[in-house]
Design a protein around this motif. Structure first.
Motif, short mmCIF file in Angstrom:
data_model
loop_
_atom_site.label_atom_id
_atom_site.label_comp_id
_atom_site.label_asym_id
_atom_site.label_seq_id
_atom_site.Cartn_x
_atom_site.Cartn_y
_atom_site.Cartn_z
N PRO A 12 35.43 -27.11 -0.02
CA PRO A 12 35.00 -28.45 0.25
C PRO A 12 33.40 -28.68 0.16
O PRO A 12 32.68 -27.65 0.22
N ALA A 13 32.94 -29.90 0.04
CA ALA A 13 31.63 -30.02 -0.07
C ALA A 13 30.70 -29.41 1.33
O ALA A 13 31.43 -29.60 2.28
N ILE A 14 29.84 -28.56 0.96
CA ILE A 14 29.13 -28.13 1.96
C ILE A 14 28.36 -29.31 2.63
O ILE A 14 27.98 -30.16 1.96
N GLY A 15 27.92 -29.15 4.02
CA GLY A 15 27.29 -30.08 4.45
C GLY A 15 26.00 -30.63 3.73
O GLY A 15 25.57 -30.08 2.92
N ALA A 16 25.87 -32.06 4.29
CA ALA A 16 24.89 -32.94 3.29
C ALA A 16 23.77 -32.18 3.17
O ALA A 16 23.33 -31.60 4.04
N VAL A 17 23.23 -32.13 1.98
CA VAL A 17 21.82 -31.66 1.73
C VAL A 17 21.08 -32.84 1.30
O VAL A 17 21.44 -33.50 0.18
N THR A 18 19.78 -32.79 1.65
CA THR A 18 19.20 -34.14 0.94
C THR A 18 18.23 -33.23 -0.06
O THR A 18 17.33 -32.37 0.27
N PRO A 19 18.08 -33.73 -1.42
CA PRO A 19 17.24 -33.18 -2.39
C PRO A 19 15.80 -33.05 -1.87
O PRO A 19 15.42 -34.33 -1.48
N PRO A 20 14.85 -32.31 -1.97
CA PRO A 20 13.41 -32.57 -1.62
C PRO A 20 12.70 -33.74 -2.33
O PRO A 20 11.75 -34.06 -1.65
N SER A 21 13.32 -34.15 -3.47
CA SER A 21 12.84 -35.30 -4.05
C SER A 21 13.11 -36.52 -3.38
O SER A 21 12.35 -37.61 -3.79
N GLY A 22 14.11 -36.52 -2.34
CA GLY A 22 14.44 -37.60 -1.81
C GLY A 22 15.50 -38.46 -2.67
O GLY A 22 15.88 -39.57 -2.15
N ALA A 23 15.74 -38.01 -3.83
CA ALA A 23 16.84 -38.68 -4.53
C ALA A 23 18.30 -38.61 -4.02
O ALA A 23 18.42 -37.66 -3.23
N ALA A 24 19.19 -39.45 -4.33
CA ALA A 24 20.66 -39.38 -3.87
C ALA A 24 21.11 -38.08 -4.35
O ALA A 24 22.20 -37.50 -3.41
N ARG A 25 21.22 -37.46 -5.71
CA ARG A 25 21.42 -36.30 -6.06
C ARG A 25 20.37 -35.65 -6.50
O ARG A 25 19.36 -35.86 -6.86
N PRO A 26 20.72 -34.19 -6.30
CA PRO A 26 19.40 -33.31 -7.17
C PRO A 26 19.09 -33.75 -8.39
O PRO A 26 19.91 -34.00 -9.38
N ARG A 27 17.82 -33.70 -8.46
CA ARG A 27 17.55 -33.83 -10.12
C ARG A 27 17.37 -32.52 -10.89
O ARG A 27 16.76 -31.78 -10.13
N LEU A 28 17.84 -32.60 -11.97
CA LEU A 28 17.92 -31.13 -12.83
C LEU A 28 17.06 -31.06 -13.78
O LEU A 28 16.88 -31.91 -14.52
N ALA A 29 16.33 -30.06 -13.91
CA ALA A 29 15.56 -29.54 -14.87
C ALA A 29 16.23 -28.34 -15.71
O ALA A 29 16.55 -27.47 -15.11
N PHE A 30 16.18 -28.24 -17.29
CA PHE A 30 16.61 -27.11 -17.75
C PHE A 30 15.47 -26.67 -18.82
O PHE A 30 15.09 -27.27 -19.47
N LEU A 31 14.94 -25.65 -18.42
CA LEU A 31 13.77 -24.84 -18.67
C LEU A 31 14.35 -24.16 -20.10
O LEU A 31 14.91 -22.75 -19.92
N GLY A 32 14.08 -24.43 -21.28
CA GLY A 32 14.32 -23.80 -22.52
C GLY A 32 15.44 -24.73 -23.16
O GLY A 32 16.49 -24.77 -22.35
N THR A 33 15.22 -25.39 -24.21
CA THR A 33 16.31 -26.23 -24.94
C THR A 33 16.83 -25.87 -26.30
O THR A 33 16.96 -26.45 -27.08
N GLY A 34 16.97 -24.30 -26.07
CA GLY A 34 17.90 -23.96 -27.44
C GLY A 34 19.09 -24.12 -27.07
O GLY A 34 19.49 -25.23 -26.49
N TYR A 35 20.04 -23.39 -27.75
CA TYR A 35 21.41 -23.67 -27.44
C TYR A 35 22.05 -23.83 -26.15
O TYR A 35 22.58 -24.84 -25.67
N LEU A 36 21.74 -22.86 -25.31
CA LEU A 36 22.14 -22.88 -23.84
C LEU A 36 21.50 -24.25 -23.15
O LEU A 36 22.26 -24.95 -22.63
N GLY A 37 20.18 -24.37 -23.20
CA GLY A 37 19.79 -25.38 -22.23
C GLY A 37 19.97 -26.59 -22.74
O GLY A 37 20.08 -27.68 -21.79
N ALA A 38 19.70 -27.04 -23.78
CA ALA A 38 19.77 -28.45 -24.39
C ALA A 38 21.42 -28.90 -24.12
O ALA A 38 21.68 -29.99 -23.63
N THR A 39 22.36 -27.85 -24.29
CA THR A 39 23.78 -28.31 -24.18
C THR A 39 23.94 -28.38 -22.78
O THR A 39 24.58 -29.58 -22.39
#
Length: 475
Positions: A12-39
């Motif tokens: 089940p969802a683990i207790g509510a967590v507030t992303p450090p950015s303050g956004a409603a959902r975590p903002r995600l970055a993918f470093l490296g945009t080869g096959y893995l990161g871009a996909t």
């Protein structure tokens, strides 16, 4: 604190967590945009996340930002364009922009084999982590996704400690990828499991929130996605252990093909028979020219190297033989070519001078344009080295193949490759080749001789059409 359990069921969802950015959902970055990161970046944007893709390669970033995927993966182009238009996805070459944007940073850079040995080259991982860490200004989670030697996560913690302010509380976690080229969109959106290695409840909660889109999609489709929460070392070992097992299974059936070739057996019937055993299964039991690509070959070598460093080298000695069996299948095609063409082999191998050979397939598998360590392209080079005039055709991999093996001749179609050929070698199991009309091709070829390097053709159909057929491990 290490999470004191390992769950293989959805949680089940683990207790509510507030992303450090303050956004409603975590903002995600993918470093490296080869096959893995871009996909991953494109597919997580499709799941509704705000996503930023980072790479130091300006040309690659420009292409992605313009709506074009720089490699072939079915369905990914449409998702890229849709999520760019929706504003959920964008790309950058700036570390500062990446650090300012995301709550969770996935490290997706390449880990190629070292030039001076079998181990993995972690220089791209180091560059990505240090480049990001020195620009972070708030708490964040750095998550390794690249395939790496066990112990890398602890090393990344040390890098972060050196390059990011200690009072930010930057944490590290690990979550291996399990993408299959040609099926990667499904593998991200509908994974058969998610594995995370964490040291704190906060990291666990952040990663769960980062994957909630996956779990929500599964719920709408009445599916379950197993979630394994474990320690760093286990999470790092999962991918290399899986690849070692799959490589071993492929080399096992290719070893059986070698036995069948001298005993008069048929490895396809053997594989079918043992595959009915539920303890064995029939997947990855297709004998042929062996495995290739950007993962299995380098990963089993890096696994051996790391085990040796840890003092457990004896445990993985069998992977050396797995590698040797795999490479032997390539030279077996050369031997079959000499037999079919009536050429004798000398101390330097067979002389195929004066013969034209059509090679159908350049990628390591169908539905991909990836030619890294591709057995098909390696065999084409061996045939050319033996003196044959080699003409190659592949539905998607021509540009990459031409860059890797520029001295071969490349044709615009299957018919052009086969026209005038004394021998046809089917070395990648594209549907176009599996479903080709042997009668029509026979009218184009100079000699009706075919090597089925993937055991993907209907041997009876080709034989009936007048072809001299040779499979791998088949009578």
């Amino acid at each position: 604190m290490t999470i004191p359990y390992s769950s293989t069921q959805p949680v089940p969802a683990i207790g509510a967590v507030t992303p450090p950015s303050g956004a409603a959902r975590p903002r995600l970055a993918f470093l490296g945009t080869g096959y893995l990161g871009a996909t991953y970046a494109i597919c997580f944007a499709e799941l509704g996340y705000e996503v930023l893709g980072f790479d130091v390669d300006e040309a690659k970033i420009a292409k992605l930002a313009g709506g074009a995927v720089p490699f072939h993966e079915p369905g990914l182009d449409e998702l890229l364009r849709r999520n760019l238009a929706a504003g959920r996805l964008r790309f950058t070459t700036e570390y500062k922009e990446t650090a300012d944007f995301a709550d969770v940073h996935f490290i997706c850079v390449g880990t190629p084999q070292r030039a001076d040995g079998m181990g993995a080259d972690l220089s791209y991982v180091e560059s990505a982590v240090t480049g990001l860490a020195q620009h972070l200004t708030r708490k964040a989670l750095i998550v390794g996704k690249s395939t790496v030697p066990v112990g890398t996560a602890e090393w990344i913690e040390q890098l972060v400690g050196k390059h990011a302010p200690a009072d930010l509380g930057i944490e590290v976690a690990w979550s291996p990828e399990f993408l299959q080229e040609g099926f990667a969109v499904e593998d991200v959106l509908r994974p058969n499991r998610i594995v995370i290695g964490v040291k704190s409840d906060w990291a666990n909660a952040m990663l769960y929130a980062s994957h909630k889109g996956v779990f929500d999609l599964a719920a709408t489709e009445d599916r379950e996605v197993p979630l394994v929460v474990t320690d760093f070392a286990t999470a790092e070992l999962v991918k290399v252990a899986a690849n070692a097992f799959l490589a071993t299974k492929i080399s096992f059936i290719n070893a059986m093909a070698e036995v069948c070739e001298v005993a008069g057996g048929d490895v396809t019937m053997l594989a079918r028979s043992i595959g009915y055993d539920p303890r064995i299964g029939n997947r990855f039991l297709q004998a042929g020219v062996g495995f290739g690509g950007g993962c299995l070959p380098k990963d089993i070598r890096a696994f051996q190297a790391r085990a040796q460093e840890l003092g457990a080298g004896e445990a993985l000695r069998f992977l050396h033989e797995v590698d040797l069996i795999n490479l032997r299948r390539r030279t077996r095609v050369l031997q079959l070519a000499a037999e079919l063409l009536g050429r004798r082999s000398g101390p330097a191998g067979p002389d195929l001078s004066g013969t034209r050979v059509a090679v159908l397939g350049a990628t390591f598998k169908p539905n991909s344009d990836d030619v890294r360590d591709a057995p098909s392209l390696a065999v084409a080079a061996l045939l050319a080295k033996a003196g044959a005039d080699v003409h190659v055709y592949d539905p998607e991999g021509m540009e990459n193949a031409r860059a890797a093996q520029p001295d071969l001749t490349y044709e615009p179609s299957m018919n052009d490759a086969v026209r005038g050929a004394d021998l046809v070698c089917v070395l990648t199991e594209w549907a176009d080749f599996r479903n080709a009309d042997p009668v029509a091709l026979g009218e184009l070829a100079a000699g009706r001789r075919v090597i089925d390097g993937r055991n993907c053709l209907d041997s009876a159909l080709w034989t009936h059409a007048g072809w001299e057929y040779r499979g791998m491990g088949r009578p």
